[in-house]
Design a protein around this motif. Structure first.
Motif: not given
Length: 429
Positions: A339-348
């Motif tokens: 929830s604090d790094a949506r863009g980062f985990y979206s790429v994964i």
């Protein structure tokens, strides 16, 4: 910089390294094992099956070069407190960074697709469960671990998985190895340097020195900080930290390099000797071993594929996420909650799920791997030049510019990869 020049052995952390060297293994050894991912195993298996002992020389040559490049990446992350992508953004044109990151994303997606396909195939050979169901299970497991498990817990799991590479050394205990002949051919190989041999050399070095590993190790050193200051801000920590990075990375790359050597050797003394000279996937290599070397050798080889795949896929996806998040200035890091790094985990998620989609499409995952190798070959050379420029600048590294020998080895690796890229492109046309 009196702090930086203080005796290394005065540091409590340095004393811990001496007492417990294995406890200091981290980003370097994980990076090394990820280098031997399932698609890499396929390349090394084909080298051994096709050329016998005559491609073993590539591994002693690759070791100092791959180690030097990864040491530079680790030092860059620890000294600056920023990953490779963030450092490129600060020092070079935004257009250069965007191009490198885009190519990295595409290459990693294709590489993940090939890896999970091989993992599913290997798991089917071992369990009898459908390849597609096993592929789904591996995708769910790797994605769930990265998204829902904090890095400081997840990294322990990755460290234990590094033991899986020992399976390839184990294979050699199940077969006869003529060590005198192995040493002779390693020191003095005999093969004709035609287009096929040149392409194989390119494949081996392209698999061994890969751009995604550069981004991963630099960013993992930043993760390891966990709120501690970078070496630029805390130079008194430098002796122990730089020694730890050197020990970790040279050890991890030795583990990786020896494993690649063992894979080539195992397939040379079994498949090549048995007349099997064409291998397209690592799972095919495992399957071909069974009638020649027996069930135990087959099982060791197949389990090794699954173990390193569970490291390789997260490293591929994670390196893409680090690169993209730093380029876009998003919150990022495996220690953060989703929830604090949506863009980062979206790429994964996009990288892993896109790879899964390829499994159910008309696209051949092994063909995808070919294009991944092409893209990596194109990206590696400019990326290595950029890396060398960064670690040579006092404006970036302060008093901790990379040692001259490391930089010389880095330029040697760059020239080798440049020549490899030229040969690869020439072979395509």
């Amino acid at each position: 910089m009196s702090d930086a020049s203080s005796p290394e052995r005065d540091s409590p952390r340095w004393r811990r390294i001496l007492r417990h060297p294995l406890s200091q293994l981290g980003p370097g050894v994980i990076t090394g094992v990820a280098d031997d991912d399932p698609s890499g195993i396929a390349t090394y298996s084909q080298a051994g099956a096709q050329y016998g002992f005559d491609m073993l020389w590539t591994m002693p040559l690759a070791y100092p070069l791959m180690s030097a490049v990864q040491v530079m990446c680790g030092r860059l992350g620890r000294v600056t407190g920023k990953g490779l992508s963030a450092n490129i953004k600060a020092a070079f044109s935004p257009g250069l960074l965007r191009a490198l990151v885009l190519l990295l994303l595409i290459a990693n997606m294709l590489n993940i697709a090939a890896d999970v396909a091989v993992m599913g195939e290997a798991a089917e050979l071992v369990t009898g469960i459908s390849q597609r169901w096993m592929t789904l299970a591996f995708v769910a497991a790797t994605l769930g671990l990265q998204v829902f498990v904090p890095y400081h817990r997840y990294v322990k799991f990755l460290k234990w998985l590094t033991v899986s590479l020992l399976a390839y050394a184990g294979v050699l205990f199940t077969v006869h190895v003529p060590w005198g002949e192995v040493l002779r051919h390693t020191a003095w190989p005999r093969f004709r340097l035609d287009g096929d041999a040149a392409t194989m050399v390119v494949g081996v070095f392209g698999t061994t020195i890969s751009p995604y590993l550069f981004f991963w190790q630099a960013s993992e050193e930043v993760e390891e900080l966990r709120g501690a200051p970078s070496l630029i801000d805390a130079p008194s920590d430098a002796p122990a930290e730089l020694s730890r990075i050197s020990w970790d990375t040279w050890s991890g790359m030795a583990y990786s390099d020896l494993t690649a050597f063992f894979i080539m050797l195992a397939t040379a003394v079994t498949l090549h000797a048995g007349g099997v000279t064409t291998i397209e996937t690592a799972a095919q290599a495992a399957s071909a071993l069974r009638p020649i070397a027996g069930d135990f050798a087959f099982l060791l080889f197949a389990l090794g594929i699954l173990g390193v795949g569970m490291i390789g896929v997260p490293v591929l996806a994670g390196s893409a996420a680090y690169a993209m998040a730093e380029a876009m200035e998003w919150n990022g890091g495996l220690e953060r909650k989703a929830s604090d790094a949506r863009g980062f985990y979206s790429v994964i998620a996009v990288c892993v799920l896109a790879a899964l989609v390829i499994q159910f499409s008309p696209i051949n995952p092994m063909r995808a791997l070919f294009w991944s190798a092409v893209i990596n070959g194109v990206v590696a050379v400019p990326l290595m030049i950029v890396l060398l420029l960064l670690v040579s600048r006092e404006s970036v590294m302060g008093a901790f510019v990379a040692p001259r020998m490391i930089r010389w080895l880095g330029w040697g690796a760059t020239l080798l990869m440049g020549a490899a890229a030229v040969v690869m492109i020439a072979a395509m046309f």
